[in-house]
Motif scaffolding. Structure first.
Motif, PDB file in Angstrom:
ATOM      1  N   GLU A  54      23.127  15.070  -8.652  1.00 36.19           N
ATOM      2  CA  GLU A  54      23.554  16.212  -9.473  1.00 36.19           C
ATOM      3  C   GLU A  54      22.497  16.587 -10.497  1.00 36.19           C
ATOM      4  N   GLU A  55      21.838  15.554 -11.013  1.00 39.81           N
ATOM      5  CA  GLU A  55      20.782  15.779 -11.992  1.00 39.81           C
ATOM      6  C   GLU A  55      19.664  16.613 -11.365  1.00 39.81           C
ATOM      7  N   VAL A  56      19.249  16.220 -10.156  1.00 40.12           N
ATOM      8  CA  VAL A  56      18.197  16.940  -9.432  1.00 40.12           C
ATOM      9  C   VAL A  56      18.630  18.392  -9.183  1.00 40.12           C
ATOM     10  N   GLU A  57      19.881  18.531  -8.794  1.00 42.77           N
ATOM     11  CA  GLU A  57      20.430  19.855  -8.527  1.00 42.77           C
ATOM     12  C   GLU A  57      20.405  20.732  -9.780  1.00 42.77           C
ATOM     13  N   SER A  58      20.773  20.113 -10.909  1.00 46.41           N
ATOM     14  CA  SER A  58      20.829  20.851 -12.164  1.00 46.41           C
ATOM     15  C   SER A  58      19.432  21.306 -12.591  1.00 46.41           C
ATOM     16  N   VAL A  59      18.455  20.439 -12.392  1.00 48.96           N
ATOM     17  CA  VAL A  59      17.069  20.807 -12.712  1.00 48.96           C
ATOM     18  C   VAL A  59      16.615  21.954 -11.807  1.00 48.96           C
ATOM     19  N   ALA A  60      16.945  21.843 -10.524  1.00 48.09           N
ATOM     20  CA  ALA A  60      16.538  22.879  -9.568  1.00 48.09           C
ATOM     21  C   ALA A  60      17.178  24.218  -9.930  1.00 48.09           C
ATOM     22  N   ARG A  61      18.437  24.176 -10.357  1.00 49.95           N
ATOM     23  CA  ARG A  61      19.134  25.406 -10.725  1.00 49.95           C
ATOM     24  C   ARG A  61      18.451  26.051 -11.928  1.00 49.95           C
ATOM     25  N   ARG A  62      18.092  25.199 -12.877  1.00 51.32           N
ATOM     26  CA  ARG A  62      17.426  25.718 -14.078  1.00 51.32           C
ATOM     27  C   ARG A  62      16.090  26.354 -13.703  1.00 51.32           C
ATOM     28  N   ASP A  63      15.322  25.672 -12.868  1.00 51.80           N
ATOM     29  CA  ASP A  63      14.011  26.206 -12.457  1.00 51.80           C
ATOM     30  C   ASP A  63      14.174  27.511 -11.694  1.00 51.80           C
ATOM     31  N   ALA A  64      15.230  27.568 -10.829  1.00 52.53           N
ATOM     32  CA  ALA A  64      15.424  28.757  -9.998  1.00 52.53           C
ATOM     33  C   ALA A  64      15.684  30.000 -10.847  1.00 52.53           C
ATOM     34  N   SER A  65      16.273  29.809 -12.033  1.00 46.16           N
ATOM     35  CA  SER A  65      16.568  30.963 -12.892  1.00 46.16           C
ATOM     36  C   SER A  65      15.288  31.681 -13.300  1.00 46.16           C
TER      37      SER A  65
END
Lengths: 89, 475
Positions: B231-242
């Motif tokens: 989930e942590e990795v996912e959250s970082v990826a989501r932030r970067d994708a923004s």
């Protein structure tokens, strides 16, 4: 150099606040010393006493810290009584 | 004339984990014990120390942070003290002030040959000395004592106090010898000592913090608390994708690398020499990627520096003595405090206590039945300069509640510009608004007076490490 002198003055002020609040309100405690800012956590019925002690301590600091003593320089502090730190300006 | 407070050494140690204490209090002049006890409960120890504080109003003498921290833990609040380590830092400019170094300097021993604690080996018998003797034949402290062995017994605490008083005598001689260069040295040493006590108290106290509020703020800024590494990795990826979704298709960019961010901006047609935020803030209209990038930075800083990990690491539950009615989410935010940072001499702290972003501050909330009294010094730099430089015009200007407002009125500029003008002129700026400030006849120093101020000997600790004894005051 001025920053060093300012840090020293701030410390004298903070220590006087520590000493004066200890005699005035035993449950008031300094919880943050931040550059030029002090945060004191105090029981509701002591906050006005603490505020007065902080102002008195500033006058006393100006008289005790040798470069300021007798210089006629005035120091000022903004004080506020708040529930959350974010409530301050 | 005020009578100097009696000097009284104190050494205390917790004997076991269940809060039983040993304490020795020794009078400096007679070198006799004022009071001692073993197997004390904390309340009795606090009561006895309180009696000495009240009846003798002493200046307490102790070795350093260990004692200050123990006193803070017990909520004993001595008014005056002489902290040998704090004094050592100031007198010798040595920031690694442990007992072994404090002892060595006070006794004019070479600090580079301080013995270290070693595991016993085949040859240890050859240089063995009586472990009950704190000082070795070569004059250095026995490292076993210096690194905690002093706390081992009542007899050892008593010896430790006597050694502290020997160091005190030598430090006082040293302070006297620099008095002509630094007339305020003794009050500065006392202030630094008490500041070290305050630092220990700040560590013990902590900042009232509402965890639930803190977590809510974080959820809004960086997303919900990740429940797993995935989930942590996912959250970082989501932030970067923004940010990255605004970039034309092509190579991927690492937003944590300034070079790659520069390349990314170039690909969007935004050329910048560097990617500093103030520069990017002027370019938010240049491309739709710029604003999300700035937002990303804020969120990234929160997530990495002041995120869930920060709360977990530094916010501790409040003790039961603060009342059972406190919400479970209430805690105290704690860091290590230092009474002097070694540069300008400011108090500093770890755990981000000194640079907590504005976003997280609503979580710093007074506990029920309490409020904060907040105070900050106004225009401290020009006021300090007026005092240090003994400048009559500037001193007159400090009578105003706001020193910048009258300058703003005179120069017909905003208060913020007036502030820059005053500070610029103060620090000798000869171009830009600082120079303009001078032409506007501000109540600031002439260049010559300012230089004089910088060269002034006001006998106190300013501008970093104090000079070595004998080399004169700060110039």
């Amino acid at each position: 150099m001025i920053q060093g002198a300012a840090a020293e003055f701030f410390k004298v002020w903070a220590l006087l606040v520590r000493a004066r609040t200890a005699t005035a309100a035993t449950d008031a405690r300094i919880v943050l010393c931040l550059h030029d800012e002090l945060l004191v956590h105090a029981p509701d019925d002591a906050v006005e006493t603490v505020r007065a002690a902080i102002d008195d301590a500033l006058v006393e600091a100006a008289a005790r810290w040798s470069p300021a003593a007798g210089s006629g320089v005035r120091f000022v502090a903004d004080t506020s009584i708040i529930r959350r730190w974010a409530d301050a300006k | 004339m005020a009578v100097a407070p009696p000097l009284i050494a104190v050494a205390i140690a917790r004997t076991t984990d269940d809060e039983r204490w040993t304490a020795v209090v020794t009078d400096a002049e007679s070198r006799d014990d004022v009071w001692w006890a073993t197997d004390l409960d904390p309340a009795a120890l606090v009561r006895h120390l309180g009696t000495v504080e009240r009846d003798r109003t002493p200046r307490w003498v102790w070795w350093g942070h260990d004692t200050a921290r123990a006193l803070a833990h017990l909520d004993v609040r001595p008014m005056r003290c002489w902290d040998l380590a704090a004094v050592h830092r100031l007198l010798h400019g040595d920031w690694r002030a442990n007992a072994a170094r404090v002892w060595a300097r006070a006794n004019d021993l070479d600090s580079s040959s301080i013995p270290e604690l070693r595991p016993p080996d085949l040859f240890s018998a050859a240089d063995a000395h009586d472990p009950e003797q704190p000082v070795r034949a070569d004059g250095y402290l026995d490292p076993a004592w210096a690194e905690g062995g002093w706390a081992g017994s009542l007899a050892r605490l008593r010896r430790w106090n006597l050694l502290a008083l020997d160091v005190l005598d030598r430090q006082m001689v040293r302070a006297d010898s620099v008095m002509s260069e630094r007339p305020a040295i003794s009050s500065t040493l006392q202030a630094e000592s008490t500041a070290a006590m305050l630092a220990a108290e700040l560590e013990g106290e902590g900042v009232p913090f509402d965890r639930a509020v803190g977590e809510r703020i974080l959820t809004d800024l960086v997303g919900p608390r990740p429940r797993s590494a995935a989930e942590e990795v996912e959250s970082v990826a989501r932030r970067d994708a923004s940010v990255l979704r605004h970039v034309p298709d092509g190579p991927s960019y690492d937003l944590r690398s300034p070079e790659q961010v520069k390349s990314m901006l170039r690909r969007c047609g935004v050329e910048v020499p560097d990617t500093r935020s103030w520069r990017l803030e002027r370019l938010v209209d240049a491309h739709p990627v710029v604003q999300p990038l700035l937002d990303w930075r804020k969120a990234e800083r929160m997530a990495t520096t002041f995120g869930y990990g920060w709360i977990d690491e530094h916010v501790e539950p409040v003790g039961s003595n603060l009342g059972a009615d406190l919400a479970a989410s209430r805690g105290r935010l704690r860091g290590r405090w230092s009474s002097s940072d070694g540069a300008a001499g400011r108090m500093t702290a770890t755990a981000g206590l000194h640079n907590m972003p504005a976003e997280i501050r609503p979580a710093v909330e007074a506990e029920p039945g309490h409020r904060f009294v907040r105070a900050d010094l106004g225009q401290i730099e020009p006021r300090i300069l007026a005092a240090v430089a003994r400048d009559a015009d500037l001193a007159r200007a400090t009578q105003d509640d706001d020193m910048y407002a009258p300058v703003a009125a005179r120069l017909r500029v905003d208060r913020d510009i007036a502030k820059v003008a005053v500070l610029g002129a103060m620090y000798g700026q000869t171009t830009g608004v600082g120079a303009e400030g001078r032409r506007g006849r501000l109540p600031v120093l002439s260049a010559r007076r300012a230089r004089g101020a910088r060269g002034a000997r006001w006998g106190v600790f300013v501008g970093g490490r104090p000079p070595a004894a004998g080399t004169g005051a700060t110039r």
